[in-house]
Design an enzyme around this catalytic site. Structure first.
Site, PDB file in Angstrom:
ATOM      1  N   LEU A 140      -1.935  -0.786  -6.427  1.00 17.17           N
ATOM      2  CA  LEU A 140      -1.398  -2.146  -6.463  1.00 17.17           C
ATOM      3  C   LEU A 140      -2.345  -3.173  -7.078  1.00 17.17           C
ATOM      4  O   LEU A 140      -1.963  -4.328  -7.264  1.00 17.17           O
ATOM      5  CB  LEU A 140      -0.964  -2.570  -5.061  1.00 17.17           C
ATOM      6  CG  LEU A 140       0.368  -1.929  -4.661  1.00 17.17           C
ATOM      7  CD1 LEU A 140       0.632  -2.061  -3.173  1.00 17.17           C
ATOM      8  CD2 LEU A 140       1.514  -2.537  -5.459  1.00 17.17           C
ATOM      9  N   THR A 161       0.903  -1.503   2.305  1.00 26.00           N
ATOM     10  CA  THR A 161       1.473  -1.825   0.992  1.00 26.00           C
ATOM     11  C   THR A 161       1.664  -3.327   0.835  1.00 26.00           C
ATOM     12  O   THR A 161       1.401  -3.892  -0.232  1.00 26.00           O
ATOM     13  CB  THR A 161       2.826  -1.116   0.793  1.00 26.00           C
ATOM     14  OG1 THR A 161       2.610   0.292   0.754  1.00 26.00           O
ATOM     15  CG2 THR A 161       3.492  -1.542  -0.504  1.00 26.00           C
ATOM     16  N   PHE A 218      -5.778   2.385   0.790  1.00 23.66           N
ATOM     17  CA  PHE A 218      -5.587   3.145  -0.453  1.00 23.66           C
ATOM     18  C   PHE A 218      -4.547   2.526  -1.358  1.00 23.66           C
ATOM     19  O   PHE A 218      -4.530   2.800  -2.572  1.00 23.66           O
ATOM     20  CB  PHE A 218      -5.229   4.599  -0.123  1.00 23.66           C
ATOM     21  CG  PHE A 218      -3.771   4.862   0.121  1.00 23.66           C
ATOM     22  CD1 PHE A 218      -2.954   5.374  -0.885  1.00 23.66           C
ATOM     23  CD2 PHE A 218      -3.199   4.617   1.363  1.00 23.66           C
ATOM     24  CE1 PHE A 218      -1.608   5.632  -0.651  1.00 23.66           C
ATOM     25  CE2 PHE A 218      -1.859   4.873   1.594  1.00 23.66           C
ATOM     26  CZ  PHE A 218      -1.052   5.385   0.579  1.00 23.66           C
ATOM     27  N   LYS A 219      -3.696   1.668  -0.829  1.00 23.81           N
ATOM     28  CA  LYS A 219      -2.666   1.050  -1.665  1.00 23.81           C
ATOM     29  C   LYS A 219      -3.273   0.207  -2.794  1.00 23.81           C
ATOM     30  O   LYS A 219      -2.627  -0.020  -3.823  1.00 23.81           O
ATOM     31  CB  LYS A 219      -1.734   0.191  -0.818  1.00 23.81           C
ATOM     32  CG  LYS A 219      -1.060   0.934   0.345  1.00 23.81           C
ATOM     33  CD  LYS A 219      -0.161   2.048  -0.110  1.00 23.81           C
ATOM     34  CE  LYS A 219       0.402   2.854   1.046  1.00 23.81           C
ATOM     35  NZ  LYS A 219       1.398   2.193   1.843  1.00 23.81           N
ATOM     36  N   ASP A 220      -4.530  -0.232  -2.612  1.00 26.01           N
ATOM     37  CA  ASP A 220      -5.193  -0.990  -3.679  1.00 26.01           C
ATOM     38  C   ASP A 220      -5.356  -0.163  -4.950  1.00 26.01           C
ATOM     39  O   ASP A 220      -5.404  -0.712  -6.051  1.00 26.01           O
ATOM     40  CB  ASP A 220      -6.582  -1.461  -3.231  1.00 26.01           C
ATOM     41  CG  ASP A 220      -6.527  -2.553  -2.182  1.00 26.01           C
ATOM     42  OD1 ASP A 220      -5.627  -3.397  -2.252  1.00 26.01           O
ATOM     43  OD2 ASP A 220      -7.402  -2.559  -1.288  1.00 26.01           O
TER      44      ASP A 220
END
Length: 501
Positions: A122, A152, A117-119
């Site tokens: 980011l 992350t 989910f960090k995409d």
């Protein structure tokens, strides 16, 4: 010169000057050590939410981001969003699809290039930061410091690799990430990237990064040499604001599919360690999205569960290495933002954070706890419960959960069982199960010991209806490029050396 309607950002600790969003994104963290927050949270009405139903994810993002990033033009935001979520970077046009799994609804946030989910944030943050550099006329090189518990790091590396006028350093706990997560990071290409293992846990890495930011002499020394420090962790507002979008997007998709009617209140269950993912849901609720409760799901490092149930935050406990490593965290940085928004009192927030730094604990009191519990409910699972949940969901639906999503699934079950709240529940799924092949296979009754990460990946693919992401299968032939390791007290030297190079 600021426009009259420009959104401003201030520190949760009240000792820094306010600024517009471009400066806030470049700075990352307030100079007084606090976190930057919007002075006011914008409000939306039902008409605004209804308009989202027929939009693409990119269009929804521009509409919502525009409420917070008021010093960016609409064209600038459209370009940033297109570069982040277009060009085939995500393996589905929906970007963040909502899926029905048995009698549950799941928001899948792992269709980006690093399968986590960090995409969602980011891929966008580098675009926002590069635009901010142009808008502010900043000439220094921005050196990004990231502490990661697993996901992350790779997402930040993928987003910032070879982005002009930036460098990025990622610090991860030496033995605290999955084999696949480590491979993703240490094989990262880019002339402006460095990956460092820290001898310690995630909190050691995160504390080290925060200490560097708070060392005024060191920061000024770097600036005289043309380098300005910033962050890609969720302490940076530019990391957090994109996450608000997918709460609105999920609600719009549920309305469009007929799962709910416009105006219906729903709950979200969110696996979280640093409290950023679930805090984005709080912002969405404060803006006007019909959210009832936000269920905070933790693993054995259940410091957040204890706080949300008692009002007492105590990091002084054994640190557990679990099969859901992205939540192996005892210092949840974004909780500071919540405390500010619920009190509006920077002096109280500053006092609590000083107690946390000095003694590792603080108590917000009964009145404040009641306010927190108006929004949040919490539960946790140990590794055995997590594996049991993976196995049960697979047996019933043939859907494979990663360990973090399994923690959320179990917490959603507990919430309904203990509260009798039967409003629609959306479970936030934060990672592909292929990032945690060994743990998932063991949960499904398959032997994982002795197999390399790619044998495990193939074994899981044989059981899963969803194919393994290309970004992971390609790692098999990738060369290890980063083998640096440092003591937790040696991080500052590593940062200085990278700035000089």
């Amino acid at each position: 010169m600021r426009e009259a309607n420009a959104m401003e950002y201030m520190s949760t600790r009240g000792k820094s000057e306010s600024m517009e969003s471009a400066d806030a994104i470049l700075q990352g963290i307030a100079v007084d050590g606090g976190l930057l927050v919007p002075v006011e949270i914008p409000k939306v009405d039902s008409e605004f939410i209804d308009e989202l139903k027929d939009m693409t994810y990119q269009e929804r993002a521009v509409k919502i981001l525009g409420l917070f990033l008021t010093d960016y033009t609409e064209d600038e935001l459209k370009k940033c969003v297109s570069n982040a979520y277009g060009n085939g970077k995500f393996d589905t046009e929906e970007v963040a699809p909502v899926k029905e799994v048995g009698d549950r609804t799941v928001l899948e946030l792992w269709h980006g290039p690093t399968s986590a989910f960090k995409d969602m944030a980011l891929q966008l943050l580098p675009q926002l930061m590069q635009t901010a550099l142009q808008k502010t006329g900043e000439k220094k090189t921005i050196q990004i410091l990231v502490a990661t518990s697993g996901d992350t790091g790779k997402a930040a590396l993928a987003g910032f690799a070879d982005v002009p006028q930036t460098k990025i350093q990622v610090f991860y706990p030496e033995n605290g990430v999955s084999a696949m997560q480590k491979l993703q990071m240490v094989t990262q290409k880019g002339d402006n990237v460095q990956v460092i293992a820290v001898k310690g846990n995630f909190d050691d890495a995160q504390t080290g990064v925060k200490k560097i930011f708070k060392n005024d002499v060191f920061v000024k020394q770097l600036e005289t040499k043309g380098t300005k420090l910033s962050s890609a962790n969720s302490i940076n507002w530019g990391r957090l604001v994109p996450q608000i979008v997918y709460y609105f997007s999920a609600y719009a998709d549920m309305c469009k599919s007929g799962t709910i009617k416009s105006g219906d209140t729903i709950n979200f269950t969110v696996p979280t360690g640093n409290f950023g993912n679930i805090l984005a849901g709080f912002y969405a609720r404060q803006m006007g999205l019909p959210i009832g409760h936000l269920v905070c799901a933790s693993n054995q490092n259940n410091v957040l569960t204890d706080f949300l149930q008692t009002g007492y935050y105590d990091r002084n406990r054994p640190f557990a290495k679990t099969i859901s490593p992205s939540m192996d965290i005892l210092i949840s940085s974004n909780l500071e933002r919540l405390l500010y928004h619920l009190t509006g009192d920077t002096m109280r927030v500053n006092g609590w954070m000083e107690m946390l730094a000095a003694d590792g604990l603080y108590d917000v009191g009964v009145g404040m706890l009641q306010r927190v519990q108006n929004y949040f409910w919490a539960d946790w699972s140990d590794d055995e419960k997590t594996k049991e949940t993976i196995r049960e969901v697979y047996d019933k639906t043939h859907y494979v959960l990663d360990p973090h999503t399994a923690v959320a699934w179990a917490a959603a079950d507990a919430y309904r069982r203990k509260t009798d709240d039967m409003r629609p529940m959306l479970i936030v799924s934060t990672a592909s199960p292929y990032k945690f092949n060994d743990s998932v296979l063991e949960a499904l009754g398959e032997a994982a010991e002795g197999k390399n990460p790619f044998e495990l990946l193939d074994a899981l693919e044989a059981k899963n209806e969803v194919k393994a992401p290309k970004g992971l299968t390609m790692l098999k032939d990738a060369k290890v490029l980063h083998e640096t390791c440092c003591e937790k007290d040696g991080m500052e030297n590593v940062v200085f050396d990278f700035a000089k190079g």
